[in-house]
Design an enzyme around this catalytic site. Structure first.
Site, PDB file in Angstrom:
ATOM      1  CD  GLU A  89      -2.953  -0.648   0.226  1.00 32.66           C
ATOM      2  OE1 GLU A  89      -3.360   0.511  -0.325  1.00 32.66           O
ATOM      3  OE2 GLU A  89      -3.763  -1.454  -0.345  1.00 32.66           O
ATOM      4  CB  SER A 471     -47.115 -36.572  33.081  1.00 30.19           C
ATOM      5  OG  SER A 471     -48.010 -37.506  32.632  1.00 30.19           O
TER       6      SER A 471
END
Length: 799
Positions: A89, A471
């Site tokens: 860069e 149940s």
């Protein structure tokens, strides 16, 4: 004349050039510099930090934000990472003043030859663009960029500028900054990356789409090679390092980010709370949410649920490949086809999508998305054996091009490295499940797993799924009967019961095993989950009273039928609601409100919200008598010792376990709710589109194993908790009873004077003015899941 003319022309040209330069400088400093914005955004940098969610022991479990960013000081950036970025860069970053005029001249020549293709932007100029400008390649924007670069260079040191760049730049996959991108692409910290991986990342900023290793792996590889060559040219890499990095295969993480603890459903619940309060600011302010979840217990819950869901799925057979594709003969084209197909496949922890490339009677070879070949043999083929049979149907037969899941053995054998552990063919389960655990005294969440895999199904079964409890509702009916004066020693008739259900039909509840024991105690009826005695018990205390009593435990009464089928769990509850209800029995009779969030702080650590720990044992929160809770607890402990959940005590070896199984009609739902050592846990399993889980499946085989495996970890360091006998309770007929009812015969028996099979009184409405018990009672609506058929009136549910 000619010489004078040339000199004059030259002087004129020089003067004109100087005037142009002065004019440009005047324009630059008089027009462009004044119009560029102030650079407070970089001098007082406040990065957008995402919302983060943590466990109570500070383990990161979730992150939310448009910009995924992990800010990292420049001092902590690995030198090789900085070298990779500078190499590609801005080679002269530390020597220029914001603009690299040498590079700019080269770019100018290239642009004059064919349009604006080269930008020559330095890192400082890119910082300026990222903070203040657009990416358009036009002269006006470039002039502004240069002006801003000069201002930034005057205000900040080089390392600070590079730090801004390393943390602000966009690198694709919703990642901003190199630290976040390291996690996104490789699932690693920045300091864990190889040279090849650093070079790959350094090549992304120029074009985060074209150079994205996930979207365009070939372009990314080419760009990586450019970076590596430049690093070698600059002396950042030795020949050996370059050669090694060039040959290193890329292994891209399947998901953007992995956390050490799987708590995705927890993180989403916390995110919703914060978003409701702070809206979009929640994702940029660096807010941290600290939950009450405990990492070790969350890990145990997650592993237990997945392990037992997979065990259930394997019990019910292989369904065949997920799909089939045609494999090209060209190796490169085939690799592309495999990669493209597997990219569509949702990833689930440990269940890896692959494509079959070779099949024989004793071996199946598959290829992963990374191009790795894996051979599966021996026991690894056992589950998929029907698909290897000569007569297998085409829809399930394994052949080249079949898309299948594989999993590696997770056993911790000392003799085998990870890569040597055998692989097996598996499949994604279709069944759903949920588990939640809370503190019985405070209501603080300890663990929550809302489903098998959040990535596959974001529906939270713990908080959103309204299902019939079967149940598992019975203890609350029995608690209501104790408050009426009955006791665990009350004798109840266990014989056939027939009642009119309208239109000339009769309703005849059955016990799960189809047997009647004649004379049973209330304790035995609950311990063995007897349906008929439970219906008789509810009828004895009156449906209206029992229905209202459910409200004491936090149940939504509109979701429970106001008739005798309520005793068999034909209403609707969520696992979280059931956990809060069972906590009342566990803590001695006090209501608790489950809560998840302990503290919220902003990016500076300032506390925005803190949940005070609820006071424990305040009489103002009592909802049932302490004696009632003690008696129900004593019965629930017997359930885990020698009742429908006897396996719990056998496996965990503790005397303080208490709980209840639940199985709805035709095994549409399997439950286990229980507690020990101040921890309440509820497990559930079922299909989102309700259907039978199997004729031999019950709450004890479906949900209880999840609970047991979790409790094994959760109770590891918790002492056994025995409960003292409260005042006002005494023994009569070898069981507990309220002292005020001792000696009374009023609540000694239920229906014991009735003849077996006699109908008579039972046919009368359960509540004055209410129609007789219908054959198919309407269950209150249970959005947002698909409608659940009602089976309560014929319920055989016992376990």
């Amino acid at each position: 004349m000619t010489r004078k003319y040339i000199i004059r022309a030259l002087l004129l040209a020089i003067a004109t050039g100087l005037l142009m330069v002065l004019g440009l400088l005047g324009y630059f400093y008089g027009v462009i510099v004044p119009r560029v914005p102030a650079i407070d955004a970089v001098t007082d940098y406040r990065p957008k930090i995402p919302l983060r969610i943590y466990t109570a022991d500070n383990v990161l479990i979730g992150e939310f934000g448009e910009e995924h960013r992990d800010f990292i000081p420049i001092e902590q950036v690995p030198p090789m990472m900085k070298n990779a970025v500078l190499a590609i860069e801005d080679t002269r970053f530390y020597t220029h003043g914001g603009v690299d005029w040498i590079r700019a001249a080269g770019a100018a020549r290239a642009n004059l030859r064919g349009g604006f293709r080269e930008g020559a932007s330095t890192i400082t100029m890119q910082v300026a663009r990222n903070f203040f400008l657009t990416r358009d390649k036009v002269l006006g924007r470039k002039a502004d960029e240069i002006a801003l670069a000069f201002k930034i260079e005057d205000a900040l040191k080089k390392d600070k500028i590079l730090e801004l760049y390393m943390n602000q730049i966009f690198l694709g996959r919703r990642s901003y900054g190199f630290s976040s991108a390291a996690q996104a692409y490789f699932g690693k910290r920045l300091d864990q990356l190889s040279i090849a991986e650093m070079a790959m990342l350094a090549g992304v900023p120029r074009d985060p789409v074209a150079n994205n290793p996930v979207v365009n792996p070939r372009n990314a590889k080419q760009r990586q090679m450019v970076v590596l060559r430049r690093m070698r040219e600059l002396g950042y890499l030795s020949d050996a390092q370059y050669a090694s990095a060039k040959e290193e295969p890329m292994r891209i993480a399947a998901k953007r980010q992995e956390f050490d603890t799987h708590a995705e459903y927890v993180a989403e619940l916390a995110r919703q709370v914060v978003f409701d309060q702070y809206r979009d600011d929640a994702y940029t302010r660096g807010i941290s949410v600290y939950t009450t979840i405990l990492k070790a217990e969350q890990d145990a819950a997650y592993d237990s649920l997945r392990r037992n869901v997979l065990a259930y799925d394997q019990r019910h057979g292989y369904r065949g490949p997920e799909s089939f594709i045609d494999l090209p003969s060209d190796p490169e084209e085939r690799a592309d086809e495999v990669r493209e197909e597997l990219r569509k496949r949702p990833v689930s922890d440990g269940l890896i999508p692959t494509v079959v490339t070779e099949v024989s009677a004793k071996m199946v070879a598959v290829e992963t998305m990374d191009g790795e070949r894996i051979e599966i043999t021996g026991t690894g083929l056992r589950f998929a054996a029907p698909a290897l049979a000569a007569g297998a149907k085409a829809a399930i037969k394994l052949r080249p091009g079949a898309v299948v899941r594989i999993a590696q053995d997770k056993s911790k054998g000392k003799d085998k490295e990870k890569d040597d552990k055998p692989w097996s063919i598996v499949q994604l389960p279709q069944v759903a499940a949920g588990f939640v655990a809370i503190d019985s005294a405070t209501g603080a969440y300890h663990a929550l797993v809302g489903g098998f895999d959040y990535g596959l199904h974001k529906y939270n079964h713990v908080t959103q799924a309204w299902r019939q409890p079967g149940s598992a509702i019975k203890p609350f009916v029995y608690s209501a009967s104790i408050e009426k004066g009955y006791s665990p020693g009350t004798r109840i008739l266990d014989e056939a019961l027939q009642m009119p259900s309208g239109a000339g039909a009769t309703w005849s509840p059955q016990n799960d095993d189809g047997k009647f024991d004649g004379d049973v105690s209330m304790r035995r009826a609950l311990v063995h989950s007897k349906n008929v005695p439970s219906v008789r018990l509810l009828r004895a205390i009156e449906v209206g009273y029992g229905h209202e009593f459910l409200g004491k435990f936090g149940f939504d009464l509109t979701r429970h039928p106001k008739n005798l089928t309520m005793a068999l769990g034909t209403g609707a509850v969520t696992p979280l609601q059931l956990a809060g209800a069972y906590a009342v029995f566990a803590n001695g009779g006090f209501a608790v409100k489950p809560y998840l969030i302990a503290k919220i702080t902003d990016g500076n650590g300032t506390i925005l919200l803190e949940t005070p720990v609820p006071a424990v044992g305040e009489e103002s929160t009592r909802v049932i008598d302490q004696r009632n809770a003690f008696m129900v607890d004593s019965m629930l402990r017997d359930v885990t010792r020698f009742g429908t959940a006897a396996g719990a005590t056998k496996q965990l070896g503790r005397s303080d376990l208490a709980g209840k199984t639940g199985t709805t009609s035709d095994a549409f739902d399997g439950w286990f709710a229980g507690y020990a050592g101040n921890v309440v846990g509820v497990a559930w399993m079922g299909y989102d589109e309700p259907r039978s889980l199997g004729g031999r499946e019950f709450g004890a085989t479906l949900a209880m194993p999840i609970w047991i495996d979790y409790m094994r970890a959760a109770l590891d360091k918790r002492p056994v908790k025995e409960r003292a006998v409260p005042e006002g309770v005494m023994r009569e007929d070898d069981d507990w009873i309220y002292a005020e009812y001792a000696g009374s015969t009023e609540f000694k028996t239920i229906d014991m004077d009735a003849l077996p099979g006699e109908s008579g009184e039972p046919g009368e409405p359960a509540v004055p003015g209410q129609a007789p018990v219908p054959g198919l009672p309407a269950v209150p609506p249970v959005p947002p899941q698909p409608p659940q058929p009602v089976h309560g009136a014929e319920s055989q549910a016992g376990g």
